[in-house]
Design an enzyme around this catalytic site. Structure first.
Site, short mmCIF file in Angstrom:
data_model
loop_
_atom_site.label_atom_id
_atom_site.label_comp_id
_atom_site.label_asym_id
_atom_site.label_seq_id
_atom_site.Cartn_x
_atom_site.Cartn_y
_atom_site.Cartn_z
N GLU A 49 -0.20 3.88 -17.35
CA GLU A 49 -1.27 3.62 -16.74
C GLU A 49 -1.69 4.19 -15.12
OE1 GLU A 49 -2.77 -0.81 -17.77
OE2 GLU A 49 -3.70 -0.36 -19.35
N ASP A 60 -8.04 -7.03 -9.31
CA ASP A 60 -6.64 -7.26 -8.61
C ASP A 60 -6.09 -8.08 -7.77
OD1 ASP A 60 -5.73 -4.51 -10.31
OD2 ASP A 60 -7.66 -2.92 -8.98
#
Length: 271
Positions: A49, A60
């Site tokens: 990824e 995040d």
């Protein structure tokens, strides 16, 4: 069959679990991204990824936020990320690459142009964090038409209806976010993950990768026992953030190899 589907089919046949590492493209050094990708593959990654830097990465935690900020400060854009994938493909045609990021850079690029450019670069899947499945059917179809697997997130709070919606449009694999909150946060509760996986498996016809909160071989092995794949990101980004530049590639490969050994050990124990 896509490269991601082939990878998971081979893993299932071998009785092994997938290892899916995440790094942010362009961090800590844009010139090293392709080298890092090769280190991940050499260490035993099944799927890579690759994060597309974005100025407001709301899902995040601070580690990946800082990573995104550093990459943006060095001028890294979606076009640079696609160029990195293309360079990676010059010598690796087997390891699937998934772009993970947010809708804004893709929409600015143009969804149709992105699908064509990503396919030409050698991208295998795309996970857009802020595309809810209820609104992503057209996007998912455009990705599939280009030969790219649209990948979606599920969470502990996902209802059966949301899981079923994802099951209709996802391909490649789904990414189960094992903790509420942002990446890199909290402590894993493997029993709660194990309790949620059957509800996902019964409604989603693709493998389930589990991520968020996986930091070492021990937690990776525990999660592998209840899932099809383990996704690890913040810990790797942290490793690259703190490693000496001359030792970063070797440190990354060694850490991935340790995780790979742990996952293969879990698979052998289960046999």
């Amino acid at each position: 069959m896509s490269r991601i589907q082939q990878t998971f089919a081979a893993l299932a046949q071998q009785g092994r679990k997938g290892l899916i590492p995440f790094i942010t493209a362009g961090d800590p050094d844009p010139a090293k991204t392709v080298e890092f990708m090769h280190a991940l593959a050499a260490g035993g990654a099944d799927v890579i990824e690759l994060g597309v830097p974005f100025s407001d990465p709301m899902a995040d935690g601070p580690v990946i936020q800082r990573s995104s900020e550093r990459a943006l400060a060095r001028g890294v854009t979606l076009k640079h990320v696609l160029a990195d994938v293309k360079r990676f493909r010059e010598t690796n045609q087997t390891t699937p690459v998934v772009l993970m990021g947010y809708a804004n850079p893709i929409e600015r690029h143009g969804v149709d142009a992105f699908a064509a450019d990503a396919r030409a670069a050698g991208v295998d899947g795309v996970l857009v964090v802020d595309y809810p499945p209820e609104e992503a059917a057209v996007f998912a179809e455009k990705m599939r038409a280009a030969g790219i697997d649209p990948i979606f997130l599920l969470a502990p709070t996902s209802t059966d209806a949301r899981i079923a919606e994802v099951g209709k449009i996802a391909s490649g694999y789904v990414y189960y976010v094992s903790l509420k909150g942002v990446t890199g946060a909290g402590n894993l509760d493997v029993s709660s993950i194990a309790g949620k996986i059957p509800a996902i498996k019964s409604r989603v016809p693709v493998p389930v990768g589990v991520g968020f909160g996986i930091r070492d071989a021990e937690t990776a092995r525990a999660v592998a026992e209840v899932s099809d794949a383990v996704v690890i990101g913040s810990r790797l980004v942290q490793l690259l953030e703190s490693a000496a530049p001359e030792g970063a590639v070797a440190a990354l490969q060694a850490f991935i190899a340790e995780l790979r050994a742990a996952l293969d050990g879990a698979a052998n124990t289960a046999r």
